[in-house]
Design an enzyme around this catalytic site. Structure first.
Site, short mmCIF file in Angstrom:
data_model
loop_
_atom_site.label_atom_id
_atom_site.label_comp_id
_atom_site.label_asym_id
_atom_site.label_seq_id
_atom_site.Cartn_x
_atom_site.Cartn_y
_atom_site.Cartn_z
N LEU A 47 0.80 -1.22 0.07
CA LEU A 47 -0.04 -0.11 -0.04
C LEU A 47 0.90 1.27 -0.21
O LEU A 47 0.47 2.27 -0.51
CB LEU A 47 -0.90 -0.01 1.12
CG LEU A 47 -1.84 -1.23 1.12
CD1 LEU A 47 -2.71 -1.07 2.75
CD2 LEU A 47 -2.97 -1.15 0.04
N GLY A 48 2.05 1.08 0.38
CA GLY A 48 2.89 2.32 0.66
C GLY A 48 4.29 1.97 1.29
O GLY A 48 4.29 0.77 1.54
N HIS A 49 5.00 2.83 1.45
CA HIS A 49 6.31 2.59 2.14
C HIS A 49 6.79 3.90 2.67
O HIS A 49 6.49 5.23 2.44
CB HIS A 49 7.45 2.38 1.04
CG HIS A 49 7.83 3.60 -0.18
ND1 HIS A 49 6.92 3.48 -1.33
CD2 HIS A 49 8.77 4.26 -0.06
CE1 HIS A 49 7.50 4.57 -1.97
NE2 HIS A 49 8.62 4.99 -1.23
N GLY A 50 7.65 3.88 3.53
CA GLY A 50 8.50 5.02 4.38
C GLY A 50 9.97 4.72 4.78
O GLY A 50 10.43 3.99 3.99
N GLN A 51 10.29 5.43 5.68
CA GLN A 51 11.63 5.44 6.03
C GLN A 51 12.23 4.20 6.45
O GLN A 51 13.19 3.73 5.87
CB GLN A 51 12.01 6.49 7.14
CG GLN A 51 13.41 6.61 7.70
CD GLN A 51 13.62 7.49 8.70
OE1 GLN A 51 12.71 8.09 9.41
NE2 GLN A 51 14.99 7.67 9.06
N GLY A 53 10.28 1.20 6.74
CA GLY A 53 9.62 -0.22 5.86
C GLY A 53 8.37 0.06 4.84
O GLY A 53 8.42 1.20 4.48
N THR A 55 4.19 -0.77 3.88
CA THR A 55 2.69 -0.99 4.33
C THR A 55 1.89 -1.74 3.49
O THR A 55 1.97 -1.57 2.19
CB THR A 55 1.95 0.25 4.39
OG1 THR A 55 2.68 1.37 5.56
CG2 THR A 55 0.67 0.00 5.09
N LYS A 70 1.88 -2.23 8.74
CA LYS A 70 3.27 -1.64 8.69
C LYS A 70 4.45 -2.50 9.02
O LYS A 70 4.27 -2.55 10.13
CB LYS A 70 3.12 -0.43 9.53
CG LYS A 70 4.17 0.52 9.28
CD LYS A 70 4.12 1.92 10.19
CE LYS A 70 5.38 2.79 10.34
NZ LYS A 70 5.08 4.05 11.15
N ASP A 165 3.73 15.38 13.77
CA ASP A 165 4.04 15.47 12.21
C ASP A 165 2.67 15.66 11.59
O ASP A 165 2.36 14.79 10.63
CB ASP A 165 4.62 14.27 11.91
CG ASP A 165 5.34 14.17 10.60
OD1 ASP A 165 5.60 15.43 9.88
OD2 ASP A 165 5.46 13.29 9.99
#
Length: 327
Positions: A47-51, A53, A55, A70, A165
């Site tokens: 579904l997505g990604h971040g710093q 890892g 999702t 996540k 944030d």
């Protein structure tokens, strides 16, 4: 001008490149026996990604219910600070779980390579993307979002949590309906705080960071500033502060003027502009609180309803129109 760039999607320390590493090699991040994610859930599409890892969509084996997972890669946890951030995020999510308009946590599961945080699935996309698509929102709809956003802030602050944030990317629509509710997500930078406590670490996203955060001495009032920036963008489609570089942006945040004269501001109510100006006061001691914002919104709505009630019966056509607007 519509916000088309996505300056907020930067890592926490956006000037630092993280080297590849095997991480801290700690025995346990969560410090509890959690079992393996795949014993209880089936992983689906990304579904997505971040710093830290990615999702994924995941489905509970026993019920077939869909969740978001996540997955935080342990090899990316390079310091004790990173470790503490993950532990605190999980603790804060449990602390806030079940509260209105805040995404709920289902559970945390740890294996040899990742910590997997399973949470409520929101399928309607980010508030940011809808702003980009629309350009800006009508004042009435912006007021609805404002009520939700400041309701979240009041809840967090009353429970001793500062989000740190807040930005349109961190509010998701529950579904794809136009009138879908929104929920706050991503408590990775959030902290517990006590009344009067101040912090010095500079965290957050450039366009939404409060001036006192840049001065390295801030409290929970910084969340109100960030939310004020969101409200400004909701109403006009552009951020209140802009710069060709990050340094220029921060200088504008510290001392730049806020535009309340260009289109569409002449067509926006004085009451809306007044409360927004109180959100974006640079002195945090003079800044309006989340509770005061909610009271102002409630008072404004009540005054509108009173005006409707005072209309004469002969004004039935106008009455029905106003009732529909302020329902």
């Amino acid at each position: 001008m519509v916000v088309t760039a996505n300056p907020a999607k930067k890592p926490r320390h956006h000037n630092v490149k993280r080297p590849m590493s095997l991480g801290l090699q700690v025995e346990s991040v969560t410090r509890t026996k959690t079992g393996h994610l795949k014993e209880h859930f089936t992983l689906g599409e990304k579904l997505g990604h971040g710093q830290f890892g990615k999702t994924f969509l995941c489905v509970e084996r026993q019920t077939g219910k869909k969740y978001a997972c996540k997955s935080i890669a342990k090899r990316r946890l390079l310091s004790m600070e990173d470790l503490d951030d993950v532990r605190r995020e999980i603790e804060i999510m449990h602390h806030l779980s079940g509260r209105p308009n805040i995404v709920s946590i289902k559970g945390a599961y740890e294996d040899s390579v990742a910590v997997n945080v399973v949470m409520e699935l929101c399928t309607g996309g980010e508030l940011y993307d809808r702003i980009v698509k629309r350009g800006r929102y009508p004042e009435k709809k912006a007021a609805e979002f404002t009520k939700t956003i400041f309701g979240v802030i009041e809840t967090c602050h009353s429970l001793g949590v500062m989000h740190r944030d807040l930005k349109p990317e961190n509010f998701l629509f529950v579904n794809e309906d136009e009138n879908s509710p929104i929920k706050a997500i991503d408590f990775g930078l959030s902290v517990f705080f006590k009344p009067g406590e101040t912090f010095s670490d500079v965290v957050g996203s450039p366009y939404y960071v409060a001036p006192e955060v840049l001065c390295k001495c801030y409290g929970a009032e910084a969340d109100v500033w960030s939310a004020g920036v969101i409200v400004y963008i909701l109403l006009c489609g552009v951020p209140p502060f802009w710069g060709e570089s990050e340094q220029e942006l921060f200088e504008e945040i510290m001392c730049g003027d806020i535009d309340f004269t260009s289109d569409p501001w002449p067509n926006i109510s004085e009451s809306a502009k007044d409360v927004l100006k109180k959100m974006l006061v640079r002195d945090p001691k003079r800044r309006i609180t989340a509770h005061q914002v909610l009271c102002r919104l409630k008072s404004s709505l009540g005054a509108c309803r009173l005006r409707v009630w005072l209309l004469k019966p002969t004004d039935s056509g106008v009455l029905s129109q106003l009732s529909a607007i302020y329902a």
